[in-house]
Design an enzyme around this catalytic site. Structure first.
Site, PDB file in Angstrom:
ATOM      1  N   SER A  98       0.179   1.194   1.982  1.00 10.04           N
ATOM      2  CA  SER A  98      -0.651   0.788   3.124  1.00 10.04           C
ATOM      3  C   SER A  98      -0.834  -0.718   3.244  1.00 10.04           C
ATOM      4  CB  SER A  98      -2.025   1.463   3.043  1.00 10.04           C
ATOM      5  OG  SER A  98      -1.922   2.833   3.360  1.00 10.04           O
TER       6      SER A  98
ATOM      7  N   LYS B 234       0.519  -2.269   6.391  1.00 11.22           N
ATOM      8  CA  LYS B 234      -0.086  -2.113   7.715  1.00 11.22           C
ATOM      9  C   LYS B 234      -0.383  -3.439   8.414  1.00 11.22           C
ATOM     10  CE  LYS B 234      -1.991   2.450   6.610  1.00 11.22           C
ATOM     11  NZ  LYS B 234      -3.186   3.214   6.225  1.00 11.22           N
TER      12      LYS B 234
ATOM     13  N   TYR C 223       7.183   4.496   9.812  1.00  9.35           N
ATOM     14  CA  TYR C 223       5.997   4.274   8.973  1.00  9.35           C
ATOM     15  C   TYR C 223       6.289   4.670   7.520  1.00  9.35           C
ATOM     16  CZ  TYR C 223       1.361   4.909   7.005  1.00  9.35           C
ATOM     17  OH  TYR C 223       0.266   4.855   6.185  1.00  9.35           O
TER      18      TYR C 223
ATOM     19  N   TYR D 248     -10.884   0.114   3.952  1.00  7.31           N
ATOM     20  CA  TYR D 248     -11.340   1.463   4.346  1.00  7.31           C
ATOM     21  C   TYR D 248     -12.863   1.547   4.284  1.00  7.31           C
ATOM     22  CZ  TYR D 248      -6.381   2.443   3.628  1.00  7.31           C
ATOM     23  OH  TYR D 248      -5.027   2.414   3.677  1.00  7.31           O
TER      24      TYR D 248
ATOM     25  N   VAL E  34      -2.206   2.830  -1.677  1.00  6.94           N
ATOM     26  CA  VAL E  34      -2.325   3.879  -2.691  1.00  6.94           C
ATOM     27  C   VAL E  34      -1.272   3.742  -3.786  1.00  6.94           C
ATOM     28  CG1 VAL E  34      -3.435   5.528  -1.152  1.00  6.94           C
ATOM     29  CG2 VAL E  34      -0.916   5.459  -1.311  1.00  6.94           C
TER      30      VAL E  34
END
Length: 617
Positions: free
Chosen positions: A76, A79, A201, A253, A271
């Site tokens: 991630s 992103k 992705y 997050y 992660v």
């Protein structure tokens, strides 16, 4: 697709900042709480206790400890970089029609959209990231992904590649992300094939990076989108600000609020165990440790970032008047000599060993980034120096970490035999050298440079040639080169005089009072500036002279002359000088010729110093 480049492994870092990074690494190493991500089978197979920590400055210096070159997938952390490319491809307004920039308050892989806007709440959750991937332009699917990969490579400063095993694992098990893709397509958020967007992705999350790569990527964001290692612009300044803003509020997050309050830097976690954090204008931080907490963030990564933020005072709301304090100027005693006029023998020693000295002028508020740049520059020369001066007169606030780093540097320099002086009239760091015979604190730079010269002279003056601190009138350079008979006749006209320390020898405006030869001790010629402050123009020592111009021209003294120490003088008074001119003109001419040679050397040194200093006294 281009082959990924391998990193060049360099020797372990040394120095003040490297030790801080190593200390934080050691502090966090024992924490083995948390577990690696297991919803992607390949991620569950990593070494759970791998740990790397890197800090990269905005000018490209990278410090690291642990497994900084171990490869892992970016996950991630990809992103914000794909979001950046979508912004560059489509423009902020077009992207804002598809992706919001608000914290979600939901899990990163939630299958939902904002109920009001019917858009993903931000690009840092999976729905927003898949939408961003769908906005990348290109000829076909392969070209669009290669543009993503090349974008990441520009940030990292080397060619990156895909971990095919992790990609296959993600593609095989990524049903939830496919569901998000179809949800986005059903609401018209993406208007292309959702399977293609989701596959892109998966691929971007499967790009292999190292902790070192992430630190450079973070430093590129810190450097307004320019890679500090390659000099290549990866993103415009305006879009860099945009991406960092979203990372600040959404990058961690549901732990984003706690992160901003305790760490205080834009960041993104993945992660795979990575965390990337950015302090704009100053540094980038990267951590790799696969064990995750309940929010999906690296346990050691969060702890290491908190520790670095605390120790280095990195919180982005810790405001300074100068974001990146640096070295204002650096030079040697050859470029800026002191105002002490040296003997011919001393000048020869200084001419040979000037490179063993360095003066660094610092300016602005001294926070971590400024202290790091100064410490790094000094450490690069440390082994070559006998004497070092750090001038702090233009420094404003000094942070606790800067004090710690400079204290560490001081100990490091002393250990290798380099003496250290501070110009610190406001005692910002004066305690570092107080009581240490190998270091001094001065109120002005000129006295510190004089000390610097004295250190070099003490170390490199030829054995058997001690400094000449006292002489007879016949031994003075003004007479020493004359024939013995002429020397004796001329010496008979001089009167011996002793002056106590700090006593005025001649006042400014006094009429001609004699030709003064210094036989022992030191005198100081001074002048007053426009504000009425008194400054040293020059210090004269044994073997030098003053009073020549008033004696010859009949003009008053333009400078005060004061004894710096106890002084022994030989004085040729005006009456004796006039008699000498009348009865022994050849002696007068010989004397003036010698004095002119000495005076020329003194004026030359003064002009060189003023040319560099300008009006800075």
């Amino acid at each position: 697709m281009a082959e990924p480049q391998h990193e060049v492994h360099r020797p372990a870092d040394t120095g003040v900042v490297a030790r801080i990074v190593a200390d934080v690494y050691a502090e966090c190493l024992a924490d083995r709480s948390g577990e690696p991500a297991d919803y992607i089978p390949e991620l569950a197979a990593v070494q759970p206790d791998s740990f790397g920590l890197c800090l990269a400055t905005a000018d490209g210096r990278v410090y690291g400890a642990g497994d900084v070159h171990a490869a892992f997938t970016i996950q991630s952390i990809s992103k914000p970089f794909t979001y950046a490319l979508a912004l560059a491809d489509r423009g902020p307004a077009a992207v804002a029609e598809r992706i919001d920039v608000e914290p979600s308050g939901e899990p990163f892989n939630e299958i939902s959209l904002d109920p009001v806007t019917e858009r993903p709440r931000n690009p840092m959750i999976n729905a927003g990231a898949i939408t961003a991937a769908s906005l990348i332009t290109g000829r076909d699917a392969a070209d669009k992904f290669d543009r993503v990969r090349r974008c990441y490579s520009r940030f990292a400063g080397r060619e990156l590649g895909v971990n095919e095993a992790v990609y296959a694992s993600e593609a095989r098990t990524g049903y939830r992300n496919r569901a998000i893709g179809y949800l986005l397509r059903s609401f018209g958020t993406i208007d292309s094939d959702p399977d293609e967007a989701v596959d892109r992705y998966f691929r971007q999350c499967s790009i292999d990076v190292t902790c070192h790569d992430l630190a450079v990527m973070a430093a590129t964001l810190a450097n307004n989108g320019v890679n500090p290692l390659t000099g290549e612009r990866a993103l415009s300044t305006a879009l860099t600000e945009h991406v960092l803003s979203v990372m600040t509020t959404c990058g961690m997050y549901n732990a984003a609020g706690d992160w901003v309050s305790t760490v205080g830097m834009p960041a993104k976690s993945g992660v795979g165990g990575g965390i990337l954090a950015v302090l704009p204008g100053q540094i980038g931080i990267a951590v790799y440790s696969p064990r995750l907490d309940r929010q999906g963030n690296s346990v050691r990564g969060v702890a290491a970032c908190r520790a670095l933020s605390r120790r280095l005072e990195l919180h982005f709301l810790h405001v300074t008047r100068s974001a990146h304090t640096a070295i204002r100027a650096e030079y040697t005693v050859a470029e800026v000599p002191s105002r002490v006029r040296r003997s011919t023998e001393e000048i020869a020693v200084l001419d040979e060993h000037w490179h063993r000295t360095r003066i660094y002028e610092l300016h602005g508020d001294l926070l971590f980034a400024g202290a790091e740049s100064a410490v790094r520059a000094i450490e690069e020369r440390a082994g070559q120096l006998d004497a070092l001066v750090v001038d702090l007169r233009r420094v404003g606030d000094v942070s606790a970490i800067a004090v710690t780093m400079l204290a560490d540097l001081h100990r490091e320099l002393v250990a290798i035999g380099c003496q250290v002086a501070l110009v610190d009239p406001d005692a910002k760091l004066g305690h570092l050298a107080a009581g240490d015979s190998r270091g001094q604190v001065f109120h002005d730079r000129d006295t510190a440079i004089e000390w610097c010269e004295d250190v070099v002279l003490a170390r490199h003056r030829p054995a058997g040639e001690p400094a000449c601190t006292s002489m007879s009138v016949e031994e003075h350079p003004a007479l020493a080169a004359l024939a013995p008979d002429a020397r004796a006749r001329l010496a008979a006209h001089f009167e011996m005089r002793t002056v106590a320390r700090d006593e005025v020898v001649v006042r400014r405006g006094d009429s001609r009072s004699g030709l003064y030869l210094i036989l022992a001790g030191r005198v100081r010629l001074t002048f007053d500036d426009a504000d009425g402050r008194t400054h040293r123009l020059v210090t004269l020592t044994a073997g030098m002279s003053f009073g020549e111009i008033p004696m010859l021209m009949g003009e008053p003294f333009v400078n005060e002359v004061r004894a710096e120490t106890g002084v022994r003088l030989a004085v040729l008074g005006p009456a004796d000088f006039d008699v000498l001119a009348e009865r022994a003109p050849e002696l007068k001419s010989a004397l003036l010729e010698r004095l002119a040679a000495v005076a020329y050397a003194q004026v030359d040194a003064a002009v060189r110093a003023v040319a560099v200093r300008g009006g800075d006294y």
